[in-house]
Design an enzyme around this catalytic site. Structure first.
Site, PDB file in Angstrom:
ATOM      1  N   LYS A  90       0.811  -1.222   0.000  1.00  0.00           N
ATOM      2  CA  LYS A  90       0.000   0.000   0.000  1.00  0.00           C
ATOM      3  C   LYS A  90       0.848   1.278   0.000  1.00  0.00           C
ATOM      4  CE  LYS A  90      -4.469  -1.491   1.665  1.00  0.00           C
ATOM      5  NZ  LYS A  90      -4.272  -2.946   1.883  1.00  0.00           N
ATOM      6  N   GLU A 112     -10.260   7.575   3.249  1.00  0.00           N
ATOM      7  CA  GLU A 112     -11.163   6.771   4.070  1.00  0.00           C
ATOM      8  C   GLU A 112     -10.501   5.417   4.248  1.00  0.00           C
ATOM      9  OE1 GLU A 112     -11.955   6.606   0.690  1.00  0.00           O
ATOM     10  OE2 GLU A 112     -11.766   4.419   0.644  1.00  0.00           O
ATOM     11  N   SER A 378       1.792  -9.883  -0.752  1.00  0.00           N
ATOM     12  CA  SER A 378       1.368  -8.484  -0.629  1.00  0.00           C
ATOM     13  C   SER A 378       1.636  -7.864   0.730  1.00  0.00           C
ATOM     14  CB  SER A 378      -0.116  -8.359  -0.974  1.00  0.00           C
ATOM     15  OG  SER A 378      -0.898  -9.190  -0.143  1.00  0.00           O
TER      16      SER A 378
END
Ligand SMILES: *Cc1c(COP(=O)(O)O)cnc(C)c1O
Length: 394
Positions: A90, A112, A378
């Site tokens: 991310k 958000e 990930s």
């Protein structure tokens, strides 16, 4: 334009576009006009690459998992996004977007978050750049994910509870959009996956494409060919998968496998297996495939992994699914937890439960012994320790 890339109108085949309220047009239009200019600017590229190297720790290794390779009878490689600063892929996107926001003269960032992982990545890059950060989060999610709320606050972000509706991600998204409409000039909205109105899906895919850019070079060094037989990744909104697929899309001999969360089972009523259960429609500002009732209400998704607990997939994934360029499969909660434990025991790596979905798919495939298989690892599983403990009773 690449064959599977976005067109001038912001579409991938039937999917994509920008389905937004009129009051958001100026914000999204500014981004659409500017994003490729900024991304192509040499000074932007230099700073992005420098931060990916010195702050995130890239390139992430491509690790030849020997015991996995023996078990599954192929050469299995892990692309180690779990080793990035903050523990997942991310951060690649968060860094890209904060640099973009700076160049657009934005003084304030909003985001958000559901489970809080995207919120933490956003708060991290805002601290790095000394930019004000406001994260909207459902009141119920704030209770469920208290450690991530604490992390965001430590990093200097303001966390605003969304108290309407179901008090979860959907309501946090509405609050963030309301904020953006009220503050169009000074504020940038950081979206955390390849979802949302055009240009977000393309922009986020470009930021995450560093994953496959590196993997190709690393494969060439380690196997003598930059092309493997299989490339695999888990899919929530689809950003780690899109980054892992990106530079392989036009190499049609490379089989792409995207793994969704089946939750308690595709037919159980508690699932997030979007391509199995979904239909075409509009979600979060783009035309895509989403889980919905016959009269178009979004169905509440379910997965044990917070990152895969999303009722849709990004529009580029919807396109890759529809034209059969990638294969979409799903893995249950239980299968993923078993696969997570196996990864600990065979390789000494505790994977995120999202990632464990991709690993579990290996059980269902059969390989030739010379096949090269790349899986996007990930994220790391520290955040999921309590879930693992609860399930296995350690
Ligand atoms: C958020 C997250 C995902 C799911 O998001 P995508 O946009 O589909 O990549 C997968 N793995 C990890 C570790 C995550 O944190």
């Amino acid at each position: 334009m690449m064959k599977y890339g976005v067109n001038e109108q912001g579409y991938y085949g039937d999917f994509g576009g920008a389905y937004i309220p009129e009051m958001l047009y100026p914000n999204v239009e500014e981004l659409r006009r500017e994003y490729n200019k900024v991304l192509d600017d040499p000074a932007f590229k230099a700073e992005f690459e420098q931060l990916l190297r010195d702050y995130v720790g890239r390139p992430s290794p491509l690790y030849h998992a020997k015991r996995y390779s023996e078990k599954y009878g192929a050469n299995i490689f892990f692309k180690r996004e779990d080793l990035n600063h903050t523990g997942s892929h991310k951060i690649n996107n968060a860094i890209g977007q904060i640099l973009l926001a700076q160049r657009l003269g934005k003084k304030r960032i909003i985001a958000e978050t559901g489970a809080g992982q995207h919120g933490v990545a956003t708060a991290t890059v805002c601290a790095l750049k000394g930019i004000e950060c406001v994260v909207y989060m459902g009141e119920i999610d704030m209770e469920r994910q208290a450690p991530n709320v604490a992390r965001m606050k430590m990093l200097g972000a303001t966390v605003v509870p969304a108290t309407s509706g179901s008090k979860t991600l959907k309501d946090a998204t509405n609050e963030a959009l309301r904020d953006w409409i009220a503050n169009p000039v000074d504020t940038h909205y950081i979206i955390g996956s390849v979802v949302g109105p055009y240009p977000y899906p393309d922009m986020v895919a470009q930021f995450q494409s560093i994953i496959s850019l590196e993997a190709k070079k690393q494969l060439l060094e380690q196997t003598g060919s930059e092309l493997p037989q299989y490339v695999m990744a888990c899919v929530g909104g689809g950003s780690n998968a899109m980054g892992m697929f990106y530079h392989f899309l036009d190499d049609e001999n490379v089989q792409l496998v995207a793994v969704e969360a089946a939750g308690k089972g595709v037919e159980s009523g508690h699932s997030a297996a979007t391509t199995s259960l979904g239909k075409e429609g509009v979600l979060h500002g783009s035309r895509t495939i989403l889980m919905q009732t016959d009269d178009g209400q979004v169905v509440e998704p379910y997965s044990i992994s917070a990152g895969l607990d999303y009722p849709g997939i990004g529009p580029q994934h919807a396109h890759l699914y529809k034209v059969n360029r990638a294969k979409y499969v799903s893995i249950t909660d239980d299968e993923s937890l078993q696969a997570g434990l196996l990864c600990c025991q065979l390789e000494g790596i505790i994977p995120a439960i999202e990632t464990a979905h991709a690993l579990a798919q290996l059980e269902k495939m059969s390989f030739k012994k010379d096949d090269n298989v790349v899986i996007c690892l990930s994220g790391r599983g520290d955040k999921d320790l309590n879930t693992y403990i609860k399930h296995f009773g350690f």
